[in-house]
Enzyme design. Structure first.
Site, mmCIF file in Angstrom:
data_model
loop_
_atom_site.group_PDB
_atom_site.id
_atom_site.type_symbol
_atom_site.label_atom_id
_atom_site.label_comp_id
_atom_site.label_asym_id
_atom_site.label_seq_id
_atom_site.Cartn_x
_atom_site.Cartn_y
_atom_site.Cartn_z
ATOM 1 N N LYS A 279 0.839 -1.195 0.000
ATOM 2 C CA LYS A 279 0.000 0.000 0.000
ATOM 3 C C LYS A 279 0.881 1.254 0.000
ATOM 4 O O LYS A 279 1.971 1.245 0.553
ATOM 5 C CB LYS A 279 -0.863 0.016 1.271
ATOM 6 C CG LYS A 279 -2.022 -0.964 1.239
ATOM 7 C CD LYS A 279 -2.900 -0.816 2.455
ATOM 8 C CE LYS A 279 -4.043 -1.827 2.438
ATOM 9 N NZ LYS A 279 -5.008 -1.633 1.355
ATOM 10 N N ARG A 353 -10.325 -11.475 1.049
ATOM 11 C CA ARG A 353 -11.142 -12.520 0.417
ATOM 12 C C ARG A 353 -10.476 -13.895 0.534
ATOM 13 O O ARG A 353 -11.153 -14.908 0.540
ATOM 14 C CB ARG A 353 -11.426 -12.133 -1.047
ATOM 15 C CG ARG A 353 -10.230 -12.070 -1.940
ATOM 16 C CD ARG A 353 -10.484 -11.259 -3.201
ATOM 17 N NE ARG A 353 -10.627 -9.828 -2.907
ATOM 18 C CZ ARG A 353 -10.927 -8.908 -3.814
ATOM 19 N NH1 ARG A 353 -11.134 -9.245 -5.074
ATOM 20 N NH2 ARG A 353 -11.040 -7.634 -3.463
HETATM 21 N N1 BES Z 1 -8.221 -3.714 3.754
HETATM 22 C C1 BES Z 1 -8.331 -3.290 2.410
HETATM 23 C C2 BES Z 1 -9.613 -2.509 2.121
HETATM 24 C C3 BES Z 1 -9.787 -1.199 2.817
HETATM 25 C C4 BES Z 1 -9.488 -0.026 2.172
HETATM 26 C C5 BES Z 1 -10.330 -1.138 4.082
HETATM 27 C C6 BES Z 1 -9.682 1.191 2.813
HETATM 28 C C7 BES Z 1 -10.525 0.058 4.715
HETATM 29 C C8 BES Z 1 -10.218 1.216 4.092
HETATM 30 C C9 BES Z 1 -8.305 -4.493 1.473
HETATM 31 O O1 BES Z 1 -7.606 -5.585 1.907
HETATM 32 C C10 BES Z 1 -7.704 -4.032 0.181
HETATM 33 O O2 BES Z 1 -6.586 -3.635 0.195
HETATM 34 N N2 BES Z 1 -8.472 -4.081 -0.875
HETATM 35 C C11 BES Z 1 -8.041 -3.666 -2.143
HETATM 36 C C12 BES Z 1 -8.577 -4.666 -3.140
HETATM 37 C C13 BES Z 1 -7.960 -4.557 -4.498
HETATM 38 C C14 BES Z 1 -6.508 -4.920 -4.426
HETATM 39 C C15 BES Z 1 -8.698 -5.466 -5.434
HETATM 40 C C16 BES Z 1 -8.570 -2.280 -2.436
HETATM 41 O O3 BES Z 1 -9.682 -1.969 -2.023
HETATM 42 O O4 BES Z 1 -7.859 -1.495 -3.053
HETATM 43 ZN ZN ZN Z 2 -5.523 -5.489 1.431
#
Ligand code: BES
Ligand code: ZN
Ligand code: ZN
Length: 499
Positions: A279, A353
């Site tokens: 991230k 997931r």
């Molecule tokens: N934990 C994150 C989602 C999230 C984002 C929670 C902001 C709370 C606030 C999740 O694991 C994630 O990173 N999801 C990705 C999915 C993508 C890689 C398909 C996302 O939302 O960017």
């Molecule tokens: Zn994630």
């Protein structure tokens, strides 16, 4: 707060530091407790309303000092707006706001003229439950870790509720509301805790304590057992971590036979760095909250354990963090999940997931015939629905309707997103495995759900994406900024109000 106390009789005759009174916007004259109060003050409250010094506008708060003319020092009037528009959710918010005011005033006890809140649409029991819930939620505060708190330490110890309704029933409803509120606050605290203190082992210990206190059956799977079972998706996410993973299972049996079991599954990523699909620095802060789904499920179990409904429930929480190291899983890896399906990893940040896939399969293995999962799964749901709506996906309209109904009772907004055959094709589009974990950013809140649907299979299932609703930057009527404890009450209401 230790003492709640419901009593009949004139609410304005015993000594109180302050009293909360609801003010409906009615064209006619005051009725009920307000009429009694107005008479005591020789019509002065009617005058205050006429002059505009006291307003019934929804959620307006007015403090009126009685200047020694009554045993009650101050009245906190909270505007309830027009009777016709006053739903349970709106009333909960108005009460929450009044309770926040009470907290600000730093009193040790206060009283409530409960009947001033009861109106055509809502029974006394209903209002009492809202009161218990709103009070408990609105006055929550995360203790934090400062050496010295700058707030003086006055806590509210007593709430006296005056009503003409049957005392015992009101007291029971107040207590139920407080159980709902307290469990929501427990979930908030878990989410607000940093991940160096709340690691997977802490979550496992927490569940263990809860099982002991509320007489749940407990099973905690450790890494070796996961390996034996073949939880390849859960293990892949944990692969780069120094912290051992736990699959936490709590069972509550409210029926003689272990049938009709509701499975509650909560994403328990104690910190999400994104893994090798790292991230950015702005997206990594607050990823301690990526276990909010787990907290919702634990909160719901707290309520279930207190209220003991005649339902069977299994809660499954996959707990791990998602880290980077020489051992971590990588994009392009292919893994095998517990149900045998192979998954091509395209993005290690779509880890929720993966852990949920094995948790859902495990819940089914434990007898779950209905499944509801809560997860901070995608940033996409925030883009789609904003910060105040939980996104839902489902493979079963009837179960969704039940979840929706529960959410309408608790005032936690849910909106269903579509899940079509074409969406399913996208998660099945890997050339080398059964599934891929990230088919691209288009509609990716839907992709998260479509992926989980492959593991729910024929079992009725509802997925709740709480990425937008689990935390809030702004303080609100029912609590401070930070974790909201969203879906604790909805999941509990789904189980406890089952008919
Ligand atoms: N934990 C994150 C989602 C999230 C984002 C929670 C902001 C709370 C606030 C999740 O694991 C994630 O990173 N999801 C990705 C999915 C993508 C890689 C398909 C996302 O939302 O960017
Ligand atoms: Zn994630
Ligand atoms: Zn995540």
């Amino acid at each position: 707060m230790d003492v709640i106390h419901a009593q009949n009789g004139n609410p304005f005759q015993t000594e109180q530091a302050c009293m909360i009174v609801g003010l409906l916007d009615k064209p006619e004259k005051f009725s009920g407790p307000l009429q009694v109060l107005d008479q005591m003050f020789k019509g002065e409250f009617t005058n205050l309303v006429k002059s505009g010094d006291l307003s019934a506008k929804f959620k307006s708060i007015h403090t009126v000092h009685s200047l020694g003319l009554s045993p009650i020092k101050r009245f906190i009037f909270v505007g309830l707006g027009k009777e016709k528009t006053l739903t349970a959710s709106r009333l909960r918010e108005a009460i929450g706001k009044a309770c926040k005011k009470i907290k600000e005033m730093q009193v040790q006890s206060f009283s409530v003229a409960l009947d001033s809140f009861i109106h055509a649409g809502l029974s006394g029991g209903c209002v009492a439950q809202l009161f218990g819930e709103a009070f408990t939620m609105a006055t929550y505060e995360f203790p934090g870790y400062k050496q010295k708190s700058n707030e003086p330490d006055v806590t509210i110890e007593k709430m006296s509720v005056f009503t003409n309704e049957p005392q015992q029933e009101i007291e029971k409803s107040l207590k139920t509301g407080m159980i709902y509120g307290k469990a929501t606050n427990s979930a908030r605290t878990l989410v607000n805790m940093p991940s160096n203190l709340l690691n997977p082992a802490y979550l496992a210990e927490y569940a263990k304590d809860m099982a002991k206190q509320l007489a749940f059956e407990l099973e905690i799977l450790e890494k070796a057992e996961m390996e034996k079972l073949g939880m390849g998706a859960m293990l892949a996410v944990n692969q780069g971590s120094e912290e051992p993973p736990y699959m936490i299972v709590l069972k509550y049996q409210g029926q003689e036979q272990w049938t009709d079991v509701i499975g509650l599954v909560g994403k328990g990523i104690t910190f999400d760095t994104g893994g090798y699909s790292l991230k950015p620095k702005s997206g990594i802060v607050e990823m301690k909250t990526d276990m909010a789904g787990a907290a919702s499920v634990l909160g719901a179990m707290e309520i279930i354990g207190e209220l003991r409904p005649d339902q069977n429930v299994v809660a499954v929480i996959p707990a791990t963090d998602n880290m980077v190291s020489g051992k971590a899983f990588k994009p392009d890896d292919v893994i095998t999940s517990l149900n045998g399906k192979t998954i091509e990893i395209l993005n290690t940040d779509a880890e929720g997931r993966l852990v949920l896939a094995d948790a859902i399969t495990y819940a089914k293995m434990q007898g779950a015939e209905y499944l509801v999962d809560a997860a901070t799964l995608t940033g996409g749901v925030v883009v789609a629905l904003g910060l105040d709506k939980t996104g839902a996906l489902t493979n079963d309209k009837d179960l969704f309707e039940k979840v929706l109904e529960a959410s309408q009772k608790t005032g936690e907004f849910i909106w269903r997103l579509p899940l079509t055959e074409k969406d399913k094709e996208r998660v099945r589009s890997s050339k080398i495995a059964d599934l891929n974990n990230s088919p691209g950013r288009e509609g990716h809140a839907i992709m998260g759900g479509a992926f989980l649907a492959e593991f729910a299979e024929a079992t009725p299932w509802v997925h709740l994406d709480i990425a937008g609703t689990a935390t809030t930057k702004k303080a609100h009527e029912l609590g401070p900024s930070g974790a909201t404890g969203v879906m604790v009450r909805t999941l509990a209401a789904l189980v406890c109000d089952h008919t």
